[in-house]
Write a protein that holds these residues in place. Sequence first.
Motif, PDB file in Angstrom:
ATOM      1  N   GLN A 214       0.821  -1.214   0.000  1.00  0.00           N
ATOM      2  CA  GLN A 214       0.000   0.000   0.000  1.00  0.00           C
ATOM      3  C   GLN A 214       0.855   1.263   0.000  1.00  0.00           C
ATOM      4  O   GLN A 214       0.476   2.273  -0.594  1.00  0.00           O
ATOM      5  CB  GLN A 214      -0.926  -0.010   1.213  1.00  0.00           C
ATOM      6  CG  GLN A 214      -2.021  -1.073   1.128  1.00  0.00           C
ATOM      7  CD  GLN A 214      -2.960  -1.026   2.313  1.00  0.00           C
ATOM      8  OE1 GLN A 214      -3.576   0.006   2.573  1.00  0.00           O
ATOM      9  NE2 GLN A 214      -3.050  -2.131   3.036  1.00  0.00           N
ATOM     10  N   ALA A 217       2.018   1.690  -3.539  1.00  0.00           N
ATOM     11  CA  ALA A 217       0.882   1.961  -4.423  1.00  0.00           C
ATOM     12  C   ALA A 217       0.299   3.348  -4.163  1.00  0.00           C
ATOM     13  O   ALA A 217      -0.641   3.762  -4.843  1.00  0.00           O
ATOM     14  CB  ALA A 217      -0.193   0.898  -4.234  1.00  0.00           C
ATOM     15  N   LYS A 219      -1.278   4.247  -1.386  1.00  0.00           N
ATOM     16  CA  LYS A 219      -2.472   4.164  -0.531  1.00  0.00           C
ATOM     17  C   LYS A 219      -2.158   4.594   0.900  1.00  0.00           C
ATOM     18  O   LYS A 219      -3.018   5.129   1.604  1.00  0.00           O
ATOM     19  CB  LYS A 219      -3.022   2.735  -0.524  1.00  0.00           C
ATOM     20  CG  LYS A 219      -3.344   2.165  -1.902  1.00  0.00           C
ATOM     21  CD  LYS A 219      -4.460   2.936  -2.577  1.00  0.00           C
ATOM     22  CE  LYS A 219      -4.819   2.300  -3.923  1.00  0.00           C
ATOM     23  NZ  LYS A 219      -5.888   3.062  -4.628  1.00  0.00           N
ATOM     24  N   LEU A 253       3.085  -6.093  -5.472  1.00  0.00           N
ATOM     25  CA  LEU A 253       1.868  -5.339  -5.782  1.00  0.00           C
ATOM     26  C   LEU A 253       0.813  -6.162  -6.516  1.00  0.00           C
ATOM     27  O   LEU A 253      -0.368  -6.119  -6.174  1.00  0.00           O
ATOM     28  CB  LEU A 253       2.231  -4.097  -6.601  1.00  0.00           C
ATOM     29  CG  LEU A 253       3.121  -3.084  -5.872  1.00  0.00           C
ATOM     30  CD1 LEU A 253       3.641  -2.039  -6.833  1.00  0.00           C
ATOM     31  CD2 LEU A 253       2.350  -2.405  -4.749  1.00  0.00           C
ATOM     32  N   ARG A 257      -3.395  -6.864  -6.257  1.00  0.00           N
ATOM     33  CA  ARG A 257      -4.065  -6.089  -7.307  1.00  0.00           C
ATOM     34  C   ARG A 257      -3.861  -4.580  -7.150  1.00  0.00           C
ATOM     35  O   ARG A 257      -4.795  -3.789  -7.268  1.00  0.00           O
ATOM     36  CB  ARG A 257      -5.557  -6.426  -7.344  1.00  0.00           C
ATOM     37  CG  ARG A 257      -5.822  -7.902  -7.647  1.00  0.00           C
ATOM     38  CD  ARG A 257      -7.298  -8.214  -7.694  1.00  0.00           C
ATOM     39  NE  ARG A 257      -7.519  -9.638  -7.970  1.00  0.00           N
ATOM     40  CZ  ARG A 257      -8.710 -10.213  -8.052  1.00  0.00           C
ATOM     41  NH1 ARG A 257      -9.790  -9.462  -7.875  1.00  0.00           N
ATOM     42  NH2 ARG A 257      -8.827 -11.497  -8.297  1.00  0.00           N
ATOM     43  N   LEU A 258      -2.626  -4.209  -6.911  1.00  0.00           N
ATOM     44  CA  LEU A 258      -2.269  -2.799  -6.821  1.00  0.00           C
ATOM     45  C   LEU A 258      -1.222  -2.479  -7.879  1.00  0.00           C
ATOM     46  O   LEU A 258      -0.529  -3.366  -8.376  1.00  0.00           O
ATOM     47  CB  LEU A 258      -1.712  -2.469  -5.429  1.00  0.00           C
ATOM     48  CG  LEU A 258      -2.691  -2.540  -4.252  1.00  0.00           C
ATOM     49  CD1 LEU A 258      -1.962  -2.309  -2.934  1.00  0.00           C
ATOM     50  CD2 LEU A 258      -3.818  -1.525  -4.421  1.00  0.00           C
ATOM     51  N   SER A 259      -1.122  -1.210  -8.220  1.00  0.00           N
ATOM     52  CA  SER A 259      -0.132  -0.752  -9.185  1.00  0.00           C
ATOM     53  C   SER A 259       0.780   0.268  -8.529  1.00  0.00           C
ATOM     54  O   SER A 259       0.412   0.921  -7.548  1.00  0.00           O
ATOM     55  CB  SER A 259      -0.809  -0.120 -10.404  1.00  0.00           C
ATOM     56  OG  SER A 259      -1.603  -1.072 -11.075  1.00  0.00           O
ATOM     57  N   SER A 261       2.726   3.491  -7.511  1.00  0.00           N
ATOM     58  CA  SER A 261       2.378   4.906  -7.444  1.00  0.00           C
ATOM     59  C   SER A 261       3.168   5.705  -8.479  1.00  0.00           C
ATOM     60  O   SER A 261       4.319   5.380  -8.799  1.00  0.00           O
ATOM     61  CB  SER A 261       2.672   5.449  -6.041  1.00  0.00           C
ATOM     62  OG  SER A 261       2.592   6.860  -6.015  1.00  0.00           O
TER      63      SER A 261
END
Length: 519
Positions: A214, A217, A219, A253, A257-259, A261
């Motif tokens: 996170q 990414a 978040k 990541l 299911r994150l990409s 930043s």
Amino acid sequence: MSKCRAAVLAALFLFLTAFSAAAQDVTLTSHDGDVEIEGTLLGFDGEFYRVDTIYGEITVDASGVVCQGPGCPNLEAFVARLRVSGSATMGEVLMPALIEAFALRNGLTARREQDAPTRFTYVLADKGSGEEKARFSFHNTTTDEGFSDLLADESDIVMSLREVRPSELRRARELGLGDLTGPNRSRVLALDALVPVVSARNPLRAINTDQLAQVFAGKITNWAQLGGPDAPIILHLRAPQSGLTQTAQDKLLSPVRLSLSLGVTAHASNGDLVKAVARDPIGIGIASQSNIGNTRPLVLTGSCGFSLRASRRAIKTEDYPLTAPMFLYLPARRLPKLARDFLTFTRSDPAQIVIRRAGFVDQSPEEVSINDQGDRFANAITAAGSEVPLSELKRLVTRLGNMRRLTTSFRFRPGSARLDAQSTSNVQQLARALEAGKYDQRELLFIGFSDGQGPAAANRTIAAKRAEAVREAVQHAAETANFDKVRIGTEAFGEALPMACDETAWGRQVNRRVEVWVR
């Protein structure tokens, strides 16, 4: 006929004659004269000609033919040539160290010539006569550029910090390079790992992988969200083309299911990255375990109380979840003999010593006694639920009590029964050891473990099938091994010995494995 027209026709005749000579620049004739092959010489590796003929590309043993024509090489003064391109992390230290060690063991000198800031050549010559034997040329860039060079026929071998991408696979097939995932088309040269690092002035000591994902990414953007000071988090990574950054996307990541930043500070080298993080008290980076500089590595934790450090042993066993294999992708064609000898050397015991001295993790199997695995067994007792009774833990300890764990482990691709890339290489490594008789008069036990999702009985069944599949793969690969001299069996304990917390995708991935124990 005018003089002008005659001159044009003469020029055209000379052009066509030259074109014909260029198109069929060699003729290979058998010693008895019965067989004759004409075509364009595509390559010569010191032993075999590769010729493009009207029947397609063929390979011919040079000892059985006489070569005639302008394209014929000088057999007496043949110099083996090898072009290597890709990851600077591998090309700056590791590959040069291996080449110099190989030369020393084979009576050769190794002279380095710097051709450009990112290009250099090792000239290997006979130590006695000084006769040049090989030229190994390097292009130190990124993993992406390495595959681009291969596809453009500007490289023979790719140094890669990640597996080949589907788009690169498709392009390679289109260009006639075959299947880069096929047998003997890649190998793991050494092991590295992705390590989250902070400045020594940063109070953070540990982070779990979900938090780390996170953070990168975008978040989690403030240190207060991690229990630190009220300050923004500054992100540091290698450039997007770097294999390290792409591995971070793949292993950290993508599972959640994150990409990545867009607010990441990109660095051209790992050295630049760790220097920047060391100076930045509110920065965090993901660095290569082989070079963390003056930064402080963070321990990876989980809510269940497990913690994992990027130790050499944890990387070698893949118990550390962000292990990063260092690949060599190889051509389908034959390489010159000296180049093949070098590649064989990279798997030898002396080469593994060189790899360790260069700061990377080698692949020599180590045996770990049960007394050195106290933390693992303590975690097993702590994590045991109602479906893993004390009797199952007693069975585990009783079965393994007088055995030792090999650091050679096997894990699987997410959502698949197929082995991951490092484990595929481990199959070959263990098979070669069996063929060499290293485990003669001993017992090898392939033990399946699972994550804790679903009923314990079903997990044991799945783990048993995986253990059997790995055993079969190793025995199939060890074609010349004498299995009358070694006892090989399988066992399964399912979810009884977790390595990480099951509430995360990476934790479940780490827990699904086949270990090898020996006695």
